[in-house]
Design a protein around this motif. Structure first.
Motif, PDB file in Angstrom:
ATOM      1  N   UNK A 179       6.509  -7.547  -7.640  1.00  0.00           N
ATOM      2  CA  UNK A 179       5.217  -7.671  -8.327  1.00  0.00           C
ATOM      3  C   UNK A 179       4.953  -6.440  -9.191  1.00  0.00           C
ATOM      4  N   UNK A 180       4.391  -6.626 -10.355  1.00  0.00           N
ATOM      5  CA  UNK A 180       4.046  -5.499 -11.224  1.00  0.00           C
ATOM      6  C   UNK A 180       3.011  -4.609 -10.548  1.00  0.00           C
ATOM      7  N   UNK A 181       2.239  -5.158  -9.620  1.00  0.00           N
ATOM      8  CA  UNK A 181       1.213  -4.373  -8.922  1.00  0.00           C
ATOM      9  C   UNK A 181       1.805  -3.268  -8.056  1.00  0.00           C
ATOM     10  N   UNK A 182       3.122  -3.276  -7.820  1.00  0.00           N
ATOM     11  CA  UNK A 182       3.772  -2.215  -7.051  1.00  0.00           C
ATOM     12  C   UNK A 182       4.016  -0.971  -7.909  1.00  0.00           C
ATOM     13  N   UNK A 183       3.768  -1.070  -9.211  1.00  0.00           N
ATOM     14  CA  UNK A 183       3.990   0.058 -10.117  1.00  0.00           C
ATOM     15  C   UNK A 183       3.013   1.189  -9.784  1.00  0.00           C
ATOM     16  N   UNK A 184       3.527   2.438  -9.827  1.00  0.00           N
ATOM     17  CA  UNK A 184       2.679   3.583  -9.517  1.00  0.00           C
ATOM     18  C   UNK A 184       2.537   4.558 -10.681  1.00  0.00           C
ATOM     19  N   UNK A 185       3.620   4.865 -11.394  1.00  0.00           N
ATOM     20  CA  UNK A 185       3.513   5.836 -12.479  1.00  0.00           C
ATOM     21  C   UNK A 185       4.743   5.775 -13.371  1.00  0.00           C
ATOM     22  N   UNK A 186       4.566   5.929 -14.689  1.00  0.00           N
ATOM     23  CA  UNK A 186       5.724   6.080 -15.572  1.00  0.00           C
ATOM     24  C   UNK A 186       6.434   7.400 -15.286  1.00  0.00           C
ATOM     25  N   UNK A 187       7.742   7.442 -15.502  1.00  0.00           N
ATOM     26  CA  UNK A 187       8.508   8.677 -15.375  1.00  0.00           C
ATOM     27  C   UNK A 187       9.450   8.800 -16.566  1.00  0.00           C
ATOM     28  N   UNK A 188       9.991   9.996 -16.733  1.00  0.00           N
ATOM     29  CA  UNK A 188      10.855  10.277 -17.879  1.00  0.00           C
ATOM     30  C   UNK A 188      12.224  10.702 -17.366  1.00  0.00           C
ATOM     31  N   UNK A 236       0.842  -1.193   0.000  1.00  0.00           N
ATOM     32  CA  UNK A 236       0.000   0.000   0.000  1.00  0.00           C
ATOM     33  C   UNK A 236       0.882   1.250   0.000  1.00  0.00           C
ATOM     34  N   UNK A 237       0.447   2.264  -0.719  1.00  0.00           N
ATOM     35  CA  UNK A 237       1.193   3.521  -0.747  1.00  0.00           C
ATOM     36  C   UNK A 237       0.217   4.671  -0.945  1.00  0.00           C
ATOM     37  N   UNK A 238       0.675   5.891  -0.644  1.00  0.00           N
ATOM     38  CA  UNK A 238      -0.176   7.061  -0.810  1.00  0.00           C
ATOM     39  C   UNK A 238       0.286   7.911  -1.985  1.00  0.00           C
ATOM     40  N   UNK A 239       0.804   7.269  -3.024  1.00  0.00           N
ATOM     41  CA  UNK A 239       1.127   7.985  -4.255  1.00  0.00           C
ATOM     42  C   UNK A 239      -0.187   8.491  -4.866  1.00  0.00           C
ATOM     43  N   UNK A 240      -0.221   9.714  -5.382  1.00  0.00           N
ATOM     44  CA  UNK A 240       0.896  10.637  -5.581  1.00  0.00           C
ATOM     45  C   UNK A 240       1.038  11.702  -4.505  1.00  0.00           C
ATOM     46  N   UNK A 241       0.183  11.665  -3.457  1.00  0.00           N
ATOM     47  CA  UNK A 241       0.185  12.750  -2.474  1.00  0.00           C
ATOM     48  C   UNK A 241       1.497  12.851  -1.703  1.00  0.00           C
ATOM     49  N   UNK A 254       8.400   9.929  -1.350  1.00  0.00           N
ATOM     50  CA  UNK A 254       8.543   9.359  -0.010  1.00  0.00           C
ATOM     51  C   UNK A 254       7.862   7.993   0.044  1.00  0.00           C
ATOM     52  N   UNK A 255       8.640   6.966   0.386  1.00  0.00           N
ATOM     53  CA  UNK A 255       8.099   5.614   0.399  1.00  0.00           C
ATOM     54  C   UNK A 255       8.064   4.959  -0.958  1.00  0.00           C
ATOM     55  N   UNK A 256       8.722   5.570  -1.953  1.00  0.00           N
ATOM     56  CA  UNK A 256       8.743   5.043  -3.315  1.00  0.00           C
ATOM     57  C   UNK A 256      10.173   5.067  -3.862  1.00  0.00           C
ATOM     58  N   UNK A 257      10.390   4.311  -4.901  1.00  0.00           N
ATOM     59  CA  UNK A 257      11.697   4.263  -5.556  1.00  0.00           C
ATOM     60  C   UNK A 257      11.507   4.424  -7.060  1.00  0.00           C
ATOM     61  N   UNK A 258      12.560   4.888  -7.716  1.00  0.00           N
ATOM     62  CA  UNK A 258      12.569   4.974  -9.176  1.00  0.00           C
ATOM     63  C   UNK A 258      13.366   3.791  -9.701  1.00  0.00           C
ATOM     64  N   UNK A 259      12.773   3.052 -10.621  1.00  0.00           N
ATOM     65  CA  UNK A 259      13.405   1.850 -11.151  1.00  0.00           C
ATOM     66  C   UNK A 259      13.285   1.842 -12.670  1.00  0.00           C
ATOM     67  N   UNK A 260      14.059   0.975 -13.275  1.00  0.00           N
ATOM     68  CA  UNK A 260      13.982   0.778 -14.728  1.00  0.00           C
ATOM     69  C   UNK A 260      13.592  -0.666 -15.005  1.00  0.00           C
ATOM     70  N   UNK A 261      12.527  -0.841 -15.784  1.00  0.00           N
ATOM     71  CA  UNK A 261      12.106  -2.184 -16.176  1.00  0.00           C
ATOM     72  C   UNK A 261      13.238  -2.895 -16.927  1.00  0.00           C
ATOM     73  N   UNK A 262      13.373  -4.199 -16.687  1.00  0.00           N
ATOM     74  CA  UNK A 262      14.291  -5.029 -17.459  1.00  0.00           C
ATOM     75  C   UNK A 262      13.576  -6.200 -18.118  1.00  0.00           C
ATOM     76  N   UNK A 263      12.538  -6.688 -17.467  1.00  0.00           N
ATOM     77  CA  UNK A 263      11.724  -7.760 -18.035  1.00  0.00           C
ATOM     78  C   UNK A 263      10.430  -7.852 -17.228  1.00  0.00           C
ATOM     79  N   UNK A 264       9.315  -8.122 -17.903  1.00  0.00           N
ATOM     80  CA  UNK A 264       8.024  -8.369 -17.258  1.00  0.00           C
ATOM     81  C   UNK A 264       7.594  -9.770 -17.638  1.00  0.00           C
ATOM     82  N   UNK A 265       7.249 -10.589 -16.645  1.00  0.00           N
ATOM     83  CA  UNK A 265       7.000 -12.000 -16.934  1.00  0.00           C
ATOM     84  C   UNK A 265       6.018 -12.587 -15.937  1.00  0.00           C
TER      85      UNK A 265
END
Length: 412
Positions: A360-369, A288-293, A297-308
Motif C-alpha cells: 500500500x502507498x500508505x506505508x510510505x514514510x519519507x523520500x530519500x536520496x 504502524x511505525x515510529x518513523x522518524x524517531x 529500524x522497522x523500515x526498509x528502503x525501496x525504489x518505486x516502480x509503479x503507483x496504481x
C-alpha cells in the motif's frame, strides 16, 4: 589539480579537525553556539579523511542540493555586476528582480481575465511542465510560497468536512507523512500493458500475492515467499497509474511544523529517460511505525516502480523493489564505516531477479536520496540516465536535508 596524499591528510585536514575539537567547548561556554554541534556538515567532515584512505576517493555525491540557494541569491547577482561593491549591487539586483517578477505576475493575472475559457482545474495542471515564458519569469524572483498543509486536507477528508469527498481519497496521511495524488491518473491501461510499458514481468504475480494476503489477513511484507496462484481472479484487469505523487513530512524537532511537500517521480522509460525515472523512499514494514524517531529500524528502503489503483478498489498500491541495507558502525575499517553512510544493494531472489512486491502507498514514510557507489573502477556505460539502472550498490545520503540527517542518525 590538487592531490590528497598522506601528508595533506594528516597535516592539514586532520589537524584542522583536531584544532576545532580542542576549542569547541570554549565556543559553547562563550555562548558562540547553543548546546551542541550536531550539525550535518560537521558530521560529514569526520568521514572525509577515512573515506579517502579506504575508498581511494572522496565520497561521491554533490553539494548542489544544499548550496543551490547560494548560487541563485549570491553568485548569479554578483556576476551581473561590475565586480565593485558586491553587497550593494547584489541587493540592488535582487530588488530589481523582485520588481520584475511582480510586474510579470500582475500582467499575467490581468491577461488571464481576458481568457476565462483557458482556466482549468488546478489539480489537472499541477503536474504540467511550465512553458518557456513562465520559466523566464521565474528566473527573476522566487518569493517564499506558503506551504500547503496536506495533513489538514487529509484530516478534513477523514472528517467529511468536504461535502463531495470521493470514496478514493487522493490526499491521506499515515503517521508523520501525508501523501497527495492528483484526482485524474496519468494513464489508464490493462495490467498486461503496464507490465510491458514499465518492464515489470513480476507485476501480475505480485498483485495476486498482495490480494491473497489481504484475503487471509496476512501482514504485507517484502521478499517473502509467494503462495498465491496466478490463475486466481482479479477485481479488474484495468488499472489507473500515477507517475508523480507528492509527499509531505513533519519537522523532526517540532511535529506541529510541516515541511514543504516533495514530488516523487515514477515515470516509465521514454525518449527523455531511457531507463525511466524512479525515486526511492523509506517504507514501513507494517501498518504502524515510529518513523522518524526509530530511524531505519522497522523500515526498509525501496525504489518505486509503479503507483496504481485497480478499478473496483479504494486503495493506492505500488510495486517497489527492495534494497538490503548495511549500517555504519564505530571504526573506519570498511568502506561503509569510512563513509559513515548506509550502503544499499539490490535484494535478489535465488534466480538473480531483483526482489519486488506490491505494498500500500500508505506505508510510505519519507523520500530519500541514493548516490551510486562507483568504486575505483567505474562502468564505462554509466550516464546520468543509466547510473541507477546499471549500478548495484548505493550510498544512502544522510546529508540530503536536515530532516533525513536527524532521522537516519538514530540508526547509526
Amino acid at each position: 589539480m590538487p592531490i590528497f596524499n598522506e601528508q595533506a591528510l594528516d597535516l592539514k585536514l586532520n589537524a584542522a579537525l583536531a584544532t576545532f575539537h580542542s576549542y569547541k567547548d570554549a565556543i559553547i561556554s562563550a555562548g558562540g553556539h547553543s548546546k551542541h554541534f550536531r550539525i550535518p556538515k560537521l558530521k560529514l567532515m569526520q568521514h572525509v579523511v577515512p573515506s579517502i584512505c579506504v575508498l581511494g576517493a572522496p565520497m561521491q555525491w554533490s553539494a548542489d542540493i544544499t548550496e543551490h540557494a547560494h548560487v541563485t541569491e549570491i553568485k548569479h547577482p554578483a556576476r551581473a555586476g561590475n565586480n565593485q561593491n558586491y553587497y550593494a549591487q547584489i541587493a540592488c539586483h535582487l530588488d530589481h528582480s523582485k520588481r520584475c517578477f511582480r510586474f510579470d505576475l500582475a500582467t499575467a493575472i490581468a491577461s488571464s481575465h481576458h481568457h476565462p475559457e483557458n482556466n482549468n482545474d488546478p489539480a489537472d495542471d499541477e503536474d504540467h511542465e511550465p512553458d518557456n515564458e513562465k520559466i523566464d519569469s521565474m528566473l527573476y524572483y522566487s518569493p517564499t510560497r506558503k506551504v500547503l498543509d496536506y495533513f489538514k486536507v487529509a484530516d478534513m477528508l477523514i472528517n467529511d468536512m468536504l461535502n463531495k469527498a470521493p470514496h478514493l481519497r487522493c490526499t491521506f496521511m499515515s503517521g508523520t507523512t501525508a501523501i497527495h495524488l492528483t484526482i485524474k491518473p496519468h494513464h489508464w491501461m490493462t495490467i498486461k500493458e503496464a507490465t510491458t510499458l514499465f518492464k515489470l514481468p513480476d507485476l501480475c504475480p505480485a498483485i495476486h500475492d498482495y490480494l491473497d494476503r489481504c484475503t487471509n489477513g496476512i501482514e504485507h511484507s517484502i521478499g517473502s515467499q509467494r503462495h498465491a496462484s496466478s490463475n486466481s481472479s482479479l477485481p479488474s484487469n484495468r488499472i489507473q497509474i500515477w507517475t508523480k505523487i507528492h509527499v509531505q513530512t513533519r519537522n523532526y524537532h517540532d511535529t506541529a511544523v510541516v515541511e514543504p511537500a516533495q514530488t516523487m517521480n515514477i515515470a516509465p522509460p521514454s525518449q527523455e529517460h531511457p531507463c525511466g525515472l524512479y525515486d526511492s523512499t523509506v517504507f514501513s514494514t507494517h501498518t504502524k511505525s515510529d518513523w522518524p524517531s526509530s530511524g531505519l529500524n522497522g523500515h526498509v528502503v525501496v525504489q518505486f516502480q509503479i503507483v496504481f489503483c485497480m478499478l473496483g478498489m479504494d486503495e493506492f498500491l505500488t510495486y517497489v523493489q527492495h534494497f538490503n541495507v548495511t549500517s555504519p558502525t564505530l571504526g573506519h575499517t570498511t568502506d561503509v564505516n569510512a563513509a559513515g553512510l548506509h550502503a544499499l544493494k539490490h535484494a535478489t531472489r535465488i534466480n538473480g531477479d531483483w526482489i519486488g512486491d506490491v505494498l500500500p502507498v500508505s506505508y510510505l514514510r519519507s523520500p530519500v536520496y541514493l548516490v551510486p557507489c562507483f568504486g575505483k573502477n567505474t562502468n564505462s556505460r554509466l550516464t546520468k540516465h543509466t547510473s541507477h539502472k546499471l549500478s548495484n550498490k548505493f550510498w544512502l545520503n544522510h546529508y540530503w536535508n536536515k530532516q533525513i540527517y536527524y532521522s537516519l542518525s538514530n540508526d547509526t
